[in-house]
Design a protein around this motif. Structure first.
Motif, PDB file in Angstrom:
ATOM      1  N   GLU A 293       0.832  -1.193   0.000  1.00 31.99           N
ATOM      2  CA  GLU A 293       0.000   0.000   0.000  1.00 31.99           C
ATOM      3  C   GLU A 293       0.873   1.251   0.000  1.00 31.99           C
ATOM      4  OE1 GLU A 293      -3.870   1.829   2.206  1.00 31.99           O
ATOM      5  OE2 GLU A 293      -2.771   0.225   3.183  1.00 31.99           O
ATOM      6  N   GLN A 294       1.958   1.182   0.772  1.00 30.93           N
ATOM      7  CA  GLN A 294       2.892   2.306   0.845  1.00 30.93           C
ATOM      8  C   GLN A 294       3.467   2.601  -0.548  1.00 30.93           C
ATOM      9  OE1 GLN A 294       4.279   3.799   4.006  1.00 30.93           O
ATOM     10  NE2 GLN A 294       4.899   5.320   2.501  1.00 30.93           N
ATOM     11  N   LYS A 295       3.855   1.517  -1.254  1.00 33.08           N
ATOM     12  CA  LYS A 295       4.427   1.678  -2.595  1.00 33.08           C
ATOM     13  C   LYS A 295       3.420   2.345  -3.526  1.00 33.08           C
ATOM     14  CE  LYS A 295       7.037  -2.231  -3.238  1.00 33.08           C
ATOM     15  NZ  LYS A 295       7.128  -3.521  -3.890  1.00 33.08           N
ATOM     16  N   ALA A 296       2.184   1.854  -3.473  1.00 34.30           N
ATOM     17  CA  ALA A 296       1.131   2.426  -4.321  1.00 34.30           C
ATOM     18  C   ALA A 296       0.946   3.892  -3.975  1.00 34.30           C
ATOM     19  CB  ALA A 296      -0.170   1.672  -4.105  1.00 34.30           C
ATOM     20  N   HIS A 297       1.017   4.191  -2.689  1.00 40.59           N
ATOM     21  CA  HIS A 297       0.851   5.558  -2.222  1.00 40.59           C
ATOM     22  C   HIS A 297       1.980   6.441  -2.742  1.00 40.59           C
ATOM     23  CE1 HIS A 297      -0.119   8.804   0.553  1.00 40.59           C
ATOM     24  NE2 HIS A 297       1.158   8.844   0.869  1.00 40.59           N
ATOM     25  N   GLU A 298       3.234   5.898  -2.690  1.00 41.07           N
ATOM     26  CA  GLU A 298       4.376   6.695  -3.155  1.00 41.07           C
ATOM     27  C   GLU A 298       4.276   6.983  -4.645  1.00 41.07           C
ATOM     28  OE1 GLU A 298       7.342   5.069   0.280  1.00 41.07           O
ATOM     29  OE2 GLU A 298       7.671   4.408  -1.782  1.00 41.07           O
ATOM     30  N   VAL A 299       3.873   5.938  -5.420  1.00 39.10           N
ATOM     31  CA  VAL A 299       3.707   6.136  -6.868  1.00 39.10           C
ATOM     32  C   VAL A 299       2.717   7.264  -7.101  1.00 39.10           C
ATOM     33  CG1 VAL A 299       2.781   5.118  -8.977  1.00 39.10           C
ATOM     34  CG2 VAL A 299       4.261   3.771  -7.522  1.00 39.10           C
ATOM     35  N   SER A 300       1.581   7.174  -6.405  1.00 37.56           N
ATOM     36  CA  SER A 300       0.533   8.163  -6.644  1.00 37.56           C
ATOM     37  C   SER A 300       0.985   9.537  -6.175  1.00 37.56           C
ATOM     38  CB  SER A 300      -0.729   7.766  -5.911  1.00 37.56           C
ATOM     39  OG  SER A 300      -0.520   7.891  -4.534  1.00 37.56           O
TER      40      SER A 300
END
Ligand code: OAA
Ligand code: MG
Length: 305
Positions: A293-300
């Protein structure tokens, strides 16, 4: 990605087929009408169309009729079920990152009505926004740091791929806890039932499955048996189990919930994140899920800055 199991063969169709992953009869394609538009005017559906179950020039197809989706850029079938675009979102995220970056909408989980990407508070357990990912793709990413039970699962529900945070039940030939839990709000979780691999009686049938569907459970995974198999296949719920038997279980109030449970050779804990599809079951720890989720958040977030 493979096609869904309940895709039907197209009768009387001359060119292409509705279930060939690499060829499509263009007459079967129709646009997603309700695609919501991002802040920059793009959607997840700009080059992805829905696949009609058969060619019928007189019919106006709707997304509920679609048997899957088709990517016009890759010429490839993409998993789609009405109400669940996670396969399409996954495809765009993995294969068309450039398009995704233009969209600025990954940060709100694909809810495009909110056009301003916001910083999202990361949850501790139950709001994993990265969407469904096929178990084989997850395995290639995590290898054996993910848990894959060595269990011959069979799929019984009307939904063939599902995922969610785990709620557990441990019971033996008594489905009292299962009945209790499906009557509560599942909040998108997967009920993982360690039935001790008993093949003697069924811990779930269509009535309890319908309750679970009504109460927002994503699915039920039973290390044991189900019954009412014909009816279960029509319930829009993910259901996987070892097998089936006509015999019902006891209901003497036995069993416990939210313990760590055993699925064959692996342990499964409350708040793990479980993914289930026709390839099997794969479990991530809550920590791995948070990292995702953190990775997805960073991408976004990098997109939205
Ligand atoms: O009631 C049970 O124990 C299981 C069942 O048959 C159902 O859910 O329809
Ligand atoms: Mg029944």
């Amino acid at each position: 990605m493979s096609s869904l199991p309940n895709d039907e063969k197209v009768e009387g169709q001359e060119e292409g087929t509705a279930d060939d992953p690499n060829h499509i009869d263009p007459r079967l394609l129709f646009p997603m009408k309700r695609a919501r538009v991002s802040a920059v005017g793009t959607t997840y559906w700009d080059f992805i169309q829905l696949i009609a179950p058969r060619f019928d020039p007189d019919k106006t197809w709707e997304s509920k009729d679609a048997v899957d989706a088709w990517c016009l850029k890759c010429n490839k079938r993409v998993t789609y079920q009405c109400g669940d675009s996670s396969g399409v979102r996954y495809h765009v995220r993995i294969r068309h990152e450039d398009h995704l970056q233009k969209m600025e909408m990954f940060s709100n989980g694909g809810d495009f009505n909110d056009s301003t990407p916001k910083k999202r508070k990361l949850s501790s357990s139950s709001s994993y926004k990265a969407g469904f990912v096929p178990t084989c793709d997850l395995y290639d990413e995590y290898l054996d740091t993910a848990r894959v039970p060595t269990v011959a699962w069979r799929s019984f529900g009307g939904i063939k791929q599902f995922y969610g945070p785990v709620v557990t039940v441990k019971c033996f030939e008594d489905n009292s806890r299962v009945k209790e839990l499906v009557e509560t709000d599942g909040k998108g979780s997967v009920l993982v039932v360690d039935g001790g691999a008993s093949m003697r009686c069924a811990l779930l049938g269509d009535m309890l499955a319908i309750k679970a569907q009504e109460n927002n459970w994503a699915g039920i995974l039973i290390h044991g048996c189900v019954r009412d198999v014909a009816a279960l296949s029509k319930v829009k719920l993910g259901v996987m189990a070892l097998g089936s038997t006509p015999r019902k279980s006891k209901r003497n109030g036995e069993g416990q919930s939210q313990l760590s449970v055993r699925l064959g050779d692996v342990e499964c804990r409350p708040n793990d994140l479980v993914f289930c599809d026709l390839d099997g079951v794969l479990i991530l720890t809550a920590e791995q899920a948070r990292e995702r989720e953190q990775k997805a958040h960073e991408v976004s977030h990098s997109v939205s800055l």
